[in-house]
Design a protein around this motif. Structure first.
Motif, PDB file in Angstrom:
ATOM      1  N   ILE A   1     -13.611   5.601   1.832  1.00 17.68           N
ATOM      2  CA  ILE A   1     -14.167   6.746   1.105  1.00 17.68           C
ATOM      3  C   ILE A   1     -13.050   7.635   0.582  1.00 17.68           C
ATOM      4  CG2 ILE A   1     -14.437   8.327   3.059  1.00 17.68           C
ATOM      5  CD1 ILE A   1     -16.823   7.814   0.104  1.00 17.68           C
ATOM      6  N   LEU A   2     -11.953   7.738   1.339  1.00 17.00           N
ATOM      7  CA  LEU A   2     -10.806   8.510   0.861  1.00 17.00           C
ATOM      8  C   LEU A   2     -10.194   7.835  -0.366  1.00 17.00           C
ATOM      9  CD1 LEU A   2      -9.127   9.383   4.286  1.00 17.00           C
ATOM     10  CD2 LEU A   2     -10.705  10.779   2.935  1.00 17.00           C
ATOM     11  N   ALA A   3     -10.135   6.481  -0.321  1.00 13.23           N
ATOM     12  CA  ALA A   3      -9.626   5.736  -1.472  1.00 13.23           C
ATOM     13  C   ALA A   3     -10.517   5.953  -2.693  1.00 13.23           C
ATOM     14  CB  ALA A   3      -9.541   4.246  -1.130  1.00 13.23           C
ATOM     15  N   SER A   4     -11.831   5.958  -2.488  1.00 14.20           N
ATOM     16  CA  SER A   4     -12.774   6.168  -3.594  1.00 14.20           C
ATOM     17  C   SER A   4     -12.616   7.556  -4.191  1.00 14.20           C
ATOM     18  CB  SER A   4     -14.213   5.972  -3.100  1.00 14.20           C
ATOM     19  OG  SER A   4     -14.408   4.665  -2.623  1.00 14.20           O
ATOM     20  N   ILE A   5     -12.429   8.562  -3.329  1.00 12.42           N
ATOM     21  CA  ILE A   5     -12.255   9.941  -3.806  1.00 12.42           C
ATOM     22  C   ILE A   5     -10.998  10.061  -4.655  1.00 12.42           C
ATOM     23  CG2 ILE A   5     -11.736  12.295  -3.037  1.00 12.42           C
ATOM     24  CD1 ILE A   5     -13.597  11.739  -0.630  1.00 12.42           C
ATOM     25  N   ILE A   6      -9.916   9.442  -4.202  1.00 14.40           N
ATOM     26  CA  ILE A   6      -8.652   9.526  -4.944  1.00 14.40           C
ATOM     27  C   ILE A   6      -8.761   8.780  -6.268  1.00 14.40           C
ATOM     28  CG2 ILE A   6      -6.220   8.864  -4.922  1.00 14.40           C
ATOM     29  CD1 ILE A   6      -6.233   9.361  -1.914  1.00 14.40           C
ATOM     30  N   ILE A   7      -9.369   7.594  -6.256  1.00 19.15           N
ATOM     31  CA  ILE A   7      -9.522   6.823  -7.495  1.00 19.15           C
ATOM     32  C   ILE A   7     -10.331   7.616  -8.513  1.00 19.15           C
ATOM     33  CG2 ILE A   7     -10.592   4.773  -8.518  1.00 19.15           C
ATOM     34  CD1 ILE A   7      -9.883   3.276  -5.929  1.00 19.15           C
ATOM     35  N   SER A   8     -11.438   8.208  -8.079  1.00 18.60           N
ATOM     36  CA  SER A   8     -12.273   8.989  -9.006  1.00 18.60           C
ATOM     37  C   SER A   8     -11.544  10.239  -9.500  1.00 18.60           C
ATOM     38  CB  SER A   8     -13.586   9.389  -8.327  1.00 18.60           C
ATOM     39  OG  SER A   8     -13.356  10.300  -7.267  1.00 18.60           O
ATOM     40  N   ALA A   9     -10.647  10.785  -8.664  1.00 20.12           N
ATOM     41  CA  ALA A   9      -9.919  12.000  -9.044  1.00 20.12           C
ATOM     42  C   ALA A   9      -8.837  11.725 -10.079  1.00 20.12           C
ATOM     43  CB  ALA A   9      -9.310  12.656  -7.814  1.00 20.12           C
ATOM     44  N   VAL A  10      -8.185  10.539  -9.984  1.00 16.05           N
ATOM     45  CA  VAL A  10      -7.042  10.269 -10.868  1.00 16.05           C
ATOM     46  C   VAL A  10      -7.441   9.586 -12.170  1.00 16.05           C
ATOM     47  CG1 VAL A  10      -5.448  10.136  -8.924  1.00 16.05           C
ATOM     48  CG2 VAL A  10      -6.489   8.029  -9.791  1.00 16.05           C
ATOM     49  N   ILE A  11      -8.702   9.171 -12.277  1.00 13.20           N
ATOM     50  CA  ILE A  11      -9.126   8.492 -13.510  1.00 13.20           C
ATOM     51  C   ILE A  11      -8.869   9.364 -14.736  1.00 13.20           C
ATOM     52  CG2 ILE A  11     -11.199   7.818 -14.802  1.00 13.20           C
ATOM     53  CD1 ILE A  11     -12.241   6.498 -12.273  1.00 13.20           C
ATOM     54  N   ASN A  12      -9.129  10.647 -14.620  1.00 13.80           N
ATOM     55  CA  ASN A  12      -8.964  11.555 -15.768  1.00 13.80           C
ATOM     56  C   ASN A  12      -7.508  11.743 -16.169  1.00 13.80           C
ATOM     57  OD1 ASN A  12     -11.707  11.933 -15.980  1.00 13.80           O
ATOM     58  ND2 ASN A  12     -11.720  13.832 -14.807  1.00 13.80           N
ATOM     59  N   LEU A  13      -6.575  11.342 -15.298  1.00 13.06           N
ATOM     60  CA  LEU A  13      -5.156  11.474 -15.639  1.00 13.06           C
ATOM     61  C   LEU A  13      -4.736  10.459 -16.698  1.00 13.06           C
ATOM     62  CD1 LEU A  13      -3.504  12.089 -12.140  1.00 13.06           C
ATOM     63  CD2 LEU A  13      -4.055  13.771 -13.900  1.00 13.06           C
TER      64      LEU A  13
ATOM     65  N   ALA B   1     -13.087  24.569  -2.097  1.00 10.90           N
ATOM     66  CA  ALA B   1     -12.820  24.153  -0.708  1.00 10.90           C
ATOM     67  C   ALA B   1     -13.545  22.852  -0.399  1.00 10.90           C
ATOM     68  CB  ALA B   1     -13.244  25.248   0.258  1.00 10.90           C
ATOM     69  N   SER B   2     -14.787  22.729  -0.887  1.00  8.79           N
ATOM     70  CA  SER B   2     -15.543  21.494  -0.652  1.00  8.79           C
ATOM     71  C   SER B   2     -14.886  20.307  -1.333  1.00  8.79           C
ATOM     72  CB  SER B   2     -16.978  21.658  -1.157  1.00  8.79           C
ATOM     73  OG  SER B   2     -17.008  21.776  -2.564  1.00  8.79           O
ATOM     74  N   LEU B   3     -14.167  20.568  -2.418  1.00  3.36           N
ATOM     75  CA  LEU B   3     -13.459  19.504  -3.128  1.00  3.36           C
ATOM     76  C   LEU B   3     -12.111  19.205  -2.492  1.00  3.36           C
ATOM     77  CD1 LEU B   3     -13.159  17.608  -5.597  1.00  3.36           C
ATOM     78  CD2 LEU B   3     -12.292  19.572  -6.879  1.00  3.36           C
ATOM     79  N   CYS B   4     -11.409  20.259  -2.051  1.00  2.00           N
ATOM     80  CA  CYS B   4     -10.026  20.069  -1.598  1.00  2.00           C
ATOM     81  C   CYS B   4      -9.929  19.395  -0.233  1.00  2.00           C
ATOM     82  CB  CYS B   4      -9.282  21.402  -1.587  1.00  2.00           C
ATOM     83  SG  CYS B   4      -9.449  22.380  -0.090  1.00  2.00           S
TER      84      CYS B   4
ATOM     85  N   PRO C   1     -20.096  17.286  -9.379  1.00  2.00           N
ATOM     86  CA  PRO C   1     -18.912  16.490  -9.027  1.00  2.00           C
ATOM     87  C   PRO C   1     -17.970  17.218  -8.075  1.00  2.00           C
ATOM     88  CG  PRO C   1     -18.736  17.337 -11.276  1.00  2.00           C
ATOM     89  CD  PRO C   1     -20.114  17.622 -10.817  1.00  2.00           C
ATOM     90  N   ALA C   2     -18.065  18.557  -8.007  1.00  2.00           N
ATOM     91  CA  ALA C   2     -17.179  19.315  -7.112  1.00  2.00           C
ATOM     92  C   ALA C   2     -17.530  19.090  -5.648  1.00  2.00           C
ATOM     93  CB  ALA C   2     -17.240  20.804  -7.457  1.00  2.00           C
ATOM     94  N   ILE C   3     -18.855  19.054  -5.334  1.00  2.00           N
ATOM     95  CA  ILE C   3     -19.247  18.882  -3.927  1.00  2.00           C
ATOM     96  C   ILE C   3     -19.489  17.420  -3.567  1.00  2.00           C
ATOM     97  CG2 ILE C   3     -20.292  21.174  -3.885  1.00  2.00           C
ATOM     98  CD1 ILE C   3     -23.036  19.783  -3.969  1.00  2.00           C
ATOM     99  N   ALA C   4     -19.481  16.530  -4.580  1.00  2.00           N
ATOM    100  CA  ALA C   4     -19.739  15.111  -4.324  1.00  2.00           C
ATOM    101  C   ALA C   4     -18.756  14.489  -3.329  1.00  2.00           C
ATOM    102  CB  ALA C   4     -19.735  14.337  -5.642  1.00  2.00           C
ATOM    103  N   PRO C   5     -17.436  14.778  -3.412  1.00  2.00           N
ATOM    104  CA  PRO C   5     -16.520  14.187  -2.426  1.00  2.00           C
ATOM    105  C   PRO C   5     -16.857  14.570  -0.990  1.00  2.00           C
ATOM    106  CG  PRO C   5     -15.290  15.011  -4.295  1.00  2.00           C
ATOM    107  CD  PRO C   5     -16.692  15.488  -4.471  1.00  2.00           C
ATOM    108  N   LEU C   6     -17.192  15.848  -0.754  1.00  2.00           N
ATOM    109  CA  LEU C   6     -17.521  16.271   0.604  1.00  2.00           C
ATOM    110  C   LEU C   6     -18.819  15.616   1.081  1.00  2.00           C
ATOM    111  CD1 LEU C   6     -16.645  18.030   2.957  1.00  2.00           C
ATOM    112  CD2 LEU C   6     -17.974  19.909   1.977  1.00  2.00           C
ATOM    113  N   ILE C   7     -19.800  15.524   0.191  1.00  2.00           N
ATOM    114  CA  ILE C   7     -21.045  14.839   0.540  1.00  2.00           C
ATOM    115  C   ILE C   7     -20.762  13.376   0.880  1.00  2.00           C
ATOM    116  CG2 ILE C   7     -23.251  14.023  -0.400  1.00  2.00           C
ATOM    117  CD1 ILE C   7     -23.391  16.614  -2.012  1.00  2.00           C
TER     118      ILE C   7
ATOM    119  N   VAL D   1     -20.804   8.699 -11.102  1.00  2.00           N
ATOM    120  CA  VAL D   1     -22.057   9.177 -11.691  1.00  2.00           C
ATOM    121  C   VAL D   1     -22.094  10.702 -11.683  1.00  2.00           C
ATOM    122  CG1 VAL D   1     -24.565   9.312 -11.365  1.00  2.00           C
ATOM    123  CG2 VAL D   1     -23.402   7.105 -11.200  1.00  2.00           C
ATOM    124  N   THR D   2     -21.714  11.317 -10.569  1.00  2.24           N
ATOM    125  CA  THR D   2     -21.717  12.789 -10.504  1.00  2.24           C
ATOM    126  C   THR D   2     -20.699  13.380 -11.474  1.00  2.24           C
ATOM    127  OG1 THR D   2     -20.116  12.756  -8.663  1.00  2.24           O
ATOM    128  CG2 THR D   2     -22.463  12.803  -8.098  1.00  2.24           C
ATOM    129  N   LYS D   3     -19.572  12.690 -11.641  1.00  7.67           N
ATOM    130  CA  LYS D   3     -18.566  13.162 -12.602  1.00  7.67           C
ATOM    131  C   LYS D   3     -19.125  13.108 -14.026  1.00  7.67           C
ATOM    132  CE  LYS D   3     -14.316  12.008 -11.707  1.00  7.67           C
ATOM    133  NZ  LYS D   3     -13.371  13.126 -11.575  1.00  7.67           N
TER     134      LYS D   3
END
Length: 660
Positions: free
Chosen positions: A444-456, A106-109, A291-297, A276-278
């Motif tokens: 910050i939303l852009a940063s969260i999405i960029i960090s999320a899609v890097i692994n794709l 939930a903290s990630l989503c 890395p799971a709670i980092a986006p919410l923080i 870094v958290t990832k």
């Protein structure tokens, strides 16, 4: 490299040859095992068996056999709602694991949902809506213990791109939302229909290589799209196209007047923090929660920073408003008639298939890791039902998220109750916490999405694909470059087309091989794979590695003749015994149709003109039945169809005449 023992069929060949040799040495007539003719089946039963194997290979009704009617009713309800089955054994220990994992995802989503909604050109609350209702439906109907349900980046981008081609989300926001809900409705209908009709095998036509390329291209496209919010570029100054050339041109053309340095500082700082958290979570699995709670923080800290500094007055774009309250009904908003009905149907099918492909891949991955069975058709019905209900409650297409599912798995989830916990947290957020997101910066939303899609962008998978199969690599790169340089839908189309082209190539051009005898055995194998294998004088042994149908029968015939001609040419040059027998090893030939039979008849006639006899070895039951039914077995002679290659060679070798 140590030698391995021969497979069972090779042992059979060796044993039979030994028996033949023993009987001959005792002065007895050798006993030759002939290929058995399968009994003729009833046409209806044969058709019924074929349909069952195609659509019901898992025998879904096996649990209902020999059960009383009351038990069958209970089993039927449990089949539709698996929670009623596993819920009976649910306990406090499992709930403890589920509540921890549910709170973690939930903290990630929550921050991801707000960003993904923007990716789909929808207001932020629609992302949260899509993580409230669909997970509840899936928890009741789904069979995966590990999938975390909600919006995902690739589907959000795909949906946003396809929808914006039909309706402008800025000038016609209400119509755009209605089209999104309708497309979601048809995505759900598509998924549920595939499950009910047991047509899930259709998604397998999109190969793994094509998916790797498509996901990688989509990840780069998504990341480039986020540079708008990351650099603080105004929406009206940024291109609506998704190809890399248009996006980069839009970015650099606004470099002198459109970028906001405060926004860049916020975005870069928190993107660095997220990466870094990832890295920490990847290096040490015990810290998966970091890395799971980092986006919410990040959202909390950046929102607080913007609020106290009033950076929004310095040009930092913020979310501004997220509607408070749970999902409103959208039943009346669906386009069930008019010009947008067909368009939403088309978009829904594409989005639904991609969402289904991603969820299926995720579900299978984690099911194999925990060693439990996942019912693919039930999954499709569950995903379809949740999207149909979601379309009526202001949600857009939801599916399994890989990043959230991975966190869910590592957090120790036990059942789908983790989705319910996540949904409850999202509900509380919608009811009480949405005003707190007012000053959340878009950066910050852009940063969260960029960090999320890097692994794709899975470059290691692409390298492995290159090493294993070059045609697969072409499919991978075709999908990748199609998405990056043209558009998401073109990239997807290229991926599908190349995948189908590969299937057609393999069907129409099956592999064939020349076989030779492995020394000190009675085993015959491909001479290219086993250089020590020796050819039999006067005999050519060809193996066909495919069923023989109308699509490849002519090629198989011509390829066998070419093998024969090549061998005859070598024989003439080396002054060896001329070729007098052609043995076709048919164990890999699973089936043959009338075109295949006709091709063999033509091959037989061609060989007769060359003075070469045709011999068949080890045809399967379906092939044998058709050889006898078509009378081809009588044409070449029933005594020329053998159980093994070794027996066929034993028949041919004594009959080979030495050239004078």
């Amino acid at each position: 490299m140590p030698s391995m023992g021969p497979p069972a069929d090779e042992n059979l060949e060796t044993k039979e040859m030994d028996e033949r040799s023993m009987s001959s040495s005792h002065g007895q007539a050798p006993h030759v095992h002939k290929v058995a003719i399968p009994p003729k089946q009833n046409l209806f039963k044969e058709f019924q068996a074929t349909i069952k194997e195609t659509f019901f290979a898992d025998d879904p009704l096996r649990h209902f056999k020999d059960q009383p009617k009351s038990k069958k009713l209970i089993l039927g309800i449990e089949a539709i709602f698996p929670i009623l089955k596993w819920g009976r054994s649910y306990n406090l220990k499992k709930f403890r694991g589920d509540i921890i994992s549910g709170l973690t995802i939930a903290s990630l989503c929550i921050p991801q949902d707000i960003g993904y909604a923007k990716l789909a050109h929808l207001s932020p609350q629609y992302g949260l809506y899509s993580s409230f209702v669909p997970p509840l439906i899936y928890a009741v109907m789904g069979s995966s213990r590990d999938i975390a349900i909600g919006p995902v980046a690739v589907v959000s981008l795909l949906l946003g791109t396809l929808l914006s081609n039909e309706i402008n989300p800025v000038t016609q926001p209400e119509e755009y939302q209605r089209l999104a809900f309708t497309a979601t409705f048809f995505a759900g209908i598509t998924q549920a229909t595939l499950g009910v009709l047991r047509l899930g095998f259709l998604i397998d036509f999109l190969s793994h290589a094509a998916i790797v390329g498509f996901m990688g291209g989509a990840a780069i496209t998504i990341a480039l799209q986020q540079l708008k919010g990351f650099l603080g570029i105004k929406t009206k100054e940024f291109t609506t196209k998704t190809d890399v050339v248009s996006v980069l041109h839009s970015i650099f053309s606004t470099a002198h007047h459109g970028w906001n340095w405060q926004t860049i500082v916020i975005g870069a700082s928190f993107l660095g923090f997220l990466l870094v958290t990832k890295y920490i979570g990847k290096k040490n699995k015990r810290f998966f929660w970091v890395p799971a709670i980092a986006p919410l923080i990040s959202v909390i800290l950046s929102t607080f920073f913007v609020f106290i500094t009033r950076a929004d007055k310095q040009g930092v774009e913020i979310v501004r408003k997220i509607d408070k309250g749970i999902n409103p009904s959208s039943v009346k908003d669906l386009y069930l008639s008019g010009e947008y009905l067909g368009k939403s149907f088309r978009i829904g099918i594409v989005a639904g298939m991609i969402a289904l492909t991603e969820a299926t891949a995720i579900g299978r991955t984690f099911a194999s890791m925990k060693d439990y069975q996942l019912d693919g058709n039930k999954e499709m019905v569950a995903l379809g039902a949740m999207n149909v209900v979601g379309s009526m409650t202001s949600c857009y297409v939801a599916t399994g998220s890989f990043s959230r599912s991975a966190v869910n798995f590592m957090a120790g989830c036990q059942t789908a109750v983790s989705n319910i916990v996540m949904s409850v947290v999202v509900f509380l957020t919608l009811e009480f916490l949405t005003p707190l997101f007012k000053y959340t910066p878009n950066a910050i939303l852009a940063s969260i999405i960029i960090s999320a899609v890097i692994n794709l962008v899975d470059y290691q998978a692409a390298i492995l694909i290159w090493k294993i199969d070059k045609i697969d690599f072409i499919a991978c790169m075709g999908a990748f470059f199609g998405v990056v340089f043209v558009s998401v839908e073109i990239g997807l189309l290229i991926a599908v087309c190349i995948s189908f082209a590969k299937i057609l190539l393999q069907v129409t051009r099956p592999r064939t091989a020349i076989l030779g005898k492995i020394p000190s055995t009675s085993v015959y194998r491909n001479i290219q794979q086993y250089p020590e294998a020796s050819k039999v004088p006067g005999v050519v042994i060809v193996r066909v590695d495919s069923a023989i149908y109308f699509s490849n029968s002519n090629y198989v015939k011509e390829r066998i003749i070419r093998w024969l001609m090549d061998e005859e040419e070598k024989v003439r040059k080396e002054y060896r015994t001329r070729v007098q027998f052609l043995i076709v090893e048919m164990s890999p030939v699973t089936d043959i149709d009338t075109s295949g039979i006709q091709a063999f008849e033509e091959l037989h006639r061609s060989l007769e003109k060359r003075g070469v006899e045709l011999v068949l070895a080890n045809p399967g039951s379906a092939v044998t039945n058709k050889l006898y039914t078509s009378n081809f077995a009588n044409t070449i002679g029933e005594d020329k169809i053998f159980l093994t290659v070794a027996l066929a060679v034993a028949y041919c070798s004594p009959r080979v005449l030495e050239d004078p």
